[in-house]
Scaffold this active site. Sequence first.
Site, PDB file in Angstrom:
ATOM      1  N   SER A  40    -114.527 -72.513  81.931  1.00 36.51           N
ATOM      2  CA  SER A  40    -115.349 -71.851  82.950  1.00 36.51           C
ATOM      3  C   SER A  40    -115.710 -70.436  82.538  1.00 36.51           C
ATOM      4  O   SER A  40    -116.840 -69.990  82.732  1.00 36.51           O
ATOM      5  CB  SER A  40    -114.600 -71.835  84.285  1.00 36.51           C
ATOM      6  OG  SER A  40    -114.319 -73.137  84.724  1.00 36.51           O
ATOM      7  N   SER A  51    -120.641 -78.765  94.855  1.00 34.78           N
ATOM      8  CA  SER A  51    -120.197 -78.042  93.666  1.00 34.78           C
ATOM      9  C   SER A  51    -120.492 -76.558  93.824  1.00 34.78           C
ATOM     10  O   SER A  51    -121.606 -76.175  94.183  1.00 34.78           O
ATOM     11  CB  SER A  51    -120.897 -78.566  92.413  1.00 34.78           C
ATOM     12  OG  SER A  51    -120.572 -77.754  91.292  1.00 34.78           O
ATOM     13  N   ASP A  70    -110.051 -79.498  90.793  1.00 33.08           N
ATOM     14  CA  ASP A  70    -109.869 -80.021  89.442  1.00 33.08           C
ATOM     15  C   ASP A  70    -108.406 -80.349  89.148  1.00 33.08           C
ATOM     16  O   ASP A  70    -108.114 -81.105  88.215  1.00 33.08           O
ATOM     17  CB  ASP A  70    -110.382 -79.013  88.408  1.00 33.08           C
ATOM     18  CG  ASP A  70    -111.883 -79.107  88.191  1.00 33.08           C
ATOM     19  OD1 ASP A  70    -112.487 -80.090  88.641  1.00 33.08           O
ATOM     20  OD2 ASP A  70    -112.457 -78.187  87.574  1.00 33.08           O
ATOM     21  N   ARG A  97    -112.747 -89.382  90.738  1.00 31.50           N
ATOM     22  CA  ARG A  97    -111.364 -89.096  90.341  1.00 31.50           C
ATOM     23  C   ARG A  97    -110.345 -89.562  91.368  1.00 31.50           C
ATOM     24  O   ARG A  97    -109.205 -89.880  91.011  1.00 31.50           O
ATOM     25  CB  ARG A  97    -111.204 -87.591  90.078  1.00 31.50           C
ATOM     26  CG  ARG A  97    -111.878 -87.151  88.804  1.00 31.50           C
ATOM     27  CD  ARG A  97    -111.782 -85.665  88.576  1.00 31.50           C
ATOM     28  NE  ARG A  97    -112.391 -85.313  87.287  1.00 31.50           N
ATOM     29  CZ  ARG A  97    -112.717 -84.087  86.915  1.00 31.50           C
ATOM     30  NH1 ARG A  97    -112.469 -83.067  87.748  1.00 31.50           N
ATOM     31  NH2 ARG A  97    -113.260 -83.862  85.741  1.00 31.50           N
TER      32      ARG A  97
END
Length: 414
Positions: free
Chosen positions: A11, A154, A296, A327
């Site tokens: 990131s 997001s 995440d 996920r």
Amino acid sequence: MTEIYLPGSKSVTARALFLAAAASGRSRITRPLSAFDTRAFLGALVVLGYDVAVSEGRWEITGSPAGPPAAGGAVWCHDAATASRFLPGLCAAGRGTYVIDASDQMRARPMAPLIGALRHLGVDVQAAAGDHLPLRIEADGLKGGDVVLDASVSSQFLSALCLLGPLTSEGLRIRVTDLVSAPYIDLTIAMMEAFGVRVDRAGPEVEIRPQVYQATDFAVEPDASTASYFLAAAAVTGRSVTISGLGSKSAQGDLSFGTEVLTAMGCSIELSENSLTLSGPDQLQGGEFNLRDISDTMPTLAAIAPFADAPVTITDIANVRLKECDRLDAMAFNLRSCGIRCETGPDWITVYPGQPHGAEIACYNDHRIAMACSVLGLRIAGGITLDNPLCVAKTCPDFYTLLGDLRSAWEASS
């Protein structure tokens, strides 16, 4: 206690690449992450005409505050969401025709909120059906103005607009209706300020006036998301690990996986400005954890949940269904394959205590599934098998070497 040195943050590296490209002068990025995603971003800058020099542990970029030096170009972002979502704004600040495309996996991921915001600001953006990649941008500079953004899928959409703000001729005022992974916005703003610009933020309102980014020598710290796997490995084995270079000064939100989530499960933490040491307990504790801001790390927590003394419920994670894979369902499938009971809902998963057995893990070409399940395998006699182990190259090509070296160091100290 075993010390480990992790690769740079994906990131941070991605933001540094955008900022260096947009800055006046030549920036030096030291200790960047050299992985599939960040190399895709770097390659795109080359296609867009930026002067880029790559050496061991350092990338140098001569920026262009007026947008890409090339009056057009077609860039390929592979699987990199940060490149796919940050580059449209960089191209919109220039003058020319730019095409942005990526893999089938990335073509399926959401882009509509960002595309809608750019169109509202007057950018001519053509996109595939449903506002997906590939994009064609006819750029002629960007005036700026007011825009409303939904960043519930997001936070990268908001980061992309913030990064773009100083490059507009009249500034940018963004009203955010919803936001996930909020710490990433704190990281974006902190890095923008490191490159010499000011961001005014009050609640859901962000205002950025026209400014010029200044070239900077910027050192990339270790990746907090990658650190989660090694912290979880210590937690689930009752061992200790020190992550060097990542400490209380970090603006990466995923650091709180160790300092908050794992401590709530019974681990002990020592945090200094430049390091984090975690020691695992004899028995992990269960509980309910809201991971909206650090989603995440959801696969990491799910992977160690079977070894807690009570069920672990992870909530407010609807957006993980729209990552490299779904996920939530991916982790539930793999845990069940290992004999662990799971229950799932639209935005939650509950994992029950149990002793998993070996199985073939379906990685779904998702680096975070592969790395999380590798931690699960530390507590399975005979381990597990991954159907696509090389997918970790997206963010941590040396993951298995690092994990193996850590395990060997623990065994040697026993």
